[in-house]
Design an enzyme around this catalytic site. Sequence first.
Site, short mmCIF file in Angstrom:
data_model
loop_
_atom_site.label_atom_id
_atom_site.label_comp_id
_atom_site.label_asym_id
_atom_site.label_seq_id
_atom_site.Cartn_x
_atom_site.Cartn_y
_atom_site.Cartn_z
N ALA A 61 -11.89 -7.30 -10.27
CA ALA A 61 -10.41 -7.71 -10.35
C ALA A 61 -10.88 -9.51 -9.67
O ALA A 61 -9.43 -10.15 -9.84
CB ALA A 61 -10.06 -7.20 -8.46
N PHE A 62 -11.61 -9.98 -8.89
CA PHE A 62 -11.95 -11.15 -8.71
C PHE A 62 -11.89 -11.98 -9.84
O PHE A 62 -11.75 -13.38 -9.95
CB PHE A 62 -12.98 -11.72 -8.32
CG PHE A 62 -13.09 -13.29 -7.41
CD1 PHE A 62 -12.90 -13.01 -5.98
CD2 PHE A 62 -14.04 -13.79 -8.05
CE1 PHE A 62 -12.76 -14.09 -5.54
CE2 PHE A 62 -13.99 -15.51 -7.64
CZ PHE A 62 -13.43 -15.14 -6.40
N GLU A 63 -12.19 -11.42 -11.48
CA GLU A 63 -12.01 -11.89 -12.27
C GLU A 63 -11.02 -12.47 -13.06
O GLU A 63 -10.69 -12.72 -13.77
CB GLU A 63 -13.33 -11.80 -13.21
CG GLU A 63 -14.56 -12.08 -12.79
CD GLU A 63 -15.11 -11.40 -12.02
OE1 GLU A 63 -15.52 -11.61 -11.07
OE2 GLU A 63 -14.56 -9.95 -11.68
N VAL A 86 -8.67 -2.30 -5.94
CA VAL A 86 -10.21 -3.04 -4.88
C VAL A 86 -9.73 -1.40 -4.23
O VAL A 86 -8.80 -1.80 -4.01
CB VAL A 86 -9.69 -4.29 -4.49
CG1 VAL A 86 -10.55 -4.57 -3.71
CG2 VAL A 86 -9.54 -4.88 -6.07
N ILE A 87 -10.45 -0.75 -3.18
CA ILE A 87 -10.97 0.31 -2.56
C ILE A 87 -11.24 -0.37 -1.45
O ILE A 87 -12.52 -0.95 -1.54
CB ILE A 87 -11.28 1.51 -3.37
CG1 ILE A 87 -10.31 1.78 -4.39
CG2 ILE A 87 -11.31 2.35 -2.37
CD1 ILE A 87 -11.12 2.63 -5.10
N ASP A 90 -16.82 -0.32 4.06
CA ASP A 90 -16.95 -0.74 5.60
C ASP A 90 -17.05 -2.56 5.73
O ASP A 90 -17.75 -3.06 7.03
CB ASP A 90 -18.36 -0.23 5.01
CG ASP A 90 -18.14 1.68 5.56
OD1 ASP A 90 -16.79 1.65 5.99
OD2 ASP A 90 -18.98 2.24 5.64
N THR A 91 -16.84 -3.72 4.72
CA THR A 91 -17.35 -4.78 5.05
C THR A 91 -15.99 -5.56 4.75
O THR A 91 -15.06 -5.39 3.46
CB THR A 91 -18.19 -5.24 3.93
OG1 THR A 91 -17.50 -5.11 2.22
CG2 THR A 91 -19.83 -4.37 4.25
N HIS A 93 -15.97 -7.79 2.06
CA HIS A 93 -15.39 -8.08 0.54
C HIS A 93 -14.03 -7.29 0.43
O HIS A 93 -13.55 -8.55 -0.69
CB HIS A 93 -16.61 -7.12 -0.17
CG HIS A 93 -16.76 -7.56 -1.45
ND1 HIS A 93 -16.31 -6.80 -2.19
CD2 HIS A 93 -17.33 -8.24 -1.36
CE1 HIS A 93 -16.65 -7.51 -3.30
NE2 HIS A 93 -17.17 -8.74 -3.17
N ARG A 132 -2.58 7.07 -7.39
CA ARG A 132 -1.50 5.91 -7.85
C ARG A 132 -1.93 5.89 -9.43
O ARG A 132 -1.20 4.95 -10.14
CB ARG A 132 -1.72 4.99 -7.33
CG ARG A 132 -0.64 4.33 -5.59
CD ARG A 132 -0.88 3.54 -4.77
NE ARG A 132 -0.99 3.49 -3.57
CZ ARG A 132 -1.00 4.79 -2.38
NH1 ARG A 132 -1.89 5.33 -3.05
NH2 ARG A 132 -0.23 4.53 -1.09
#
Length: 158
Positions: A61-63, A86-87, A90-91, A93, A132
């Site tokens: 997704a960042f790209e 984007v799921i 634990d961080t 990110h 979804r």
Amino acid sequence: MAIIEGTFENSSSLKVAIVIARFNDLITTKLLSGCLDCLSRHGINVSESSNQLDIAWVPGAFELPIVSQELAKKGKHDVVITLGAVIRGDTPHFDVVVAEASKGIATVSRETGLPIIFGVLTTDTMQQALERAGIKNNLGWSYALQALEMGSLMKALS
């Protein structure tokens, strides 16, 4: 008073690009399937020989924004649909990727004047993403409808 709206009646003349993330492809390929089904049912040729549709795969997704920007610069399309998932993990990110993807896509759309549909699922769990992307509702269909409406609206404004 003028009322200007997008329609789905003349959408068969639109040129559409889809930029899709490979990361979480279990989800994104389902979104793509829903998207293509909607486009096809509204008169867009989605075959491999189509001159109405281009599909660009990116790592994640960042790209999405940079490839959307390159497609917008070429002036070949009436609308771009971005697809990603984007799921939350634990961080932090998740927060970084979601923020940059959404801001980047919005910026590209505003700066180029090309409608870019934000079709990035942002969920807490894989189950929510699956729901979804087809278990309950395939949002890929909705993103395609948004693209058709915005593409025709922008043509009506010009």
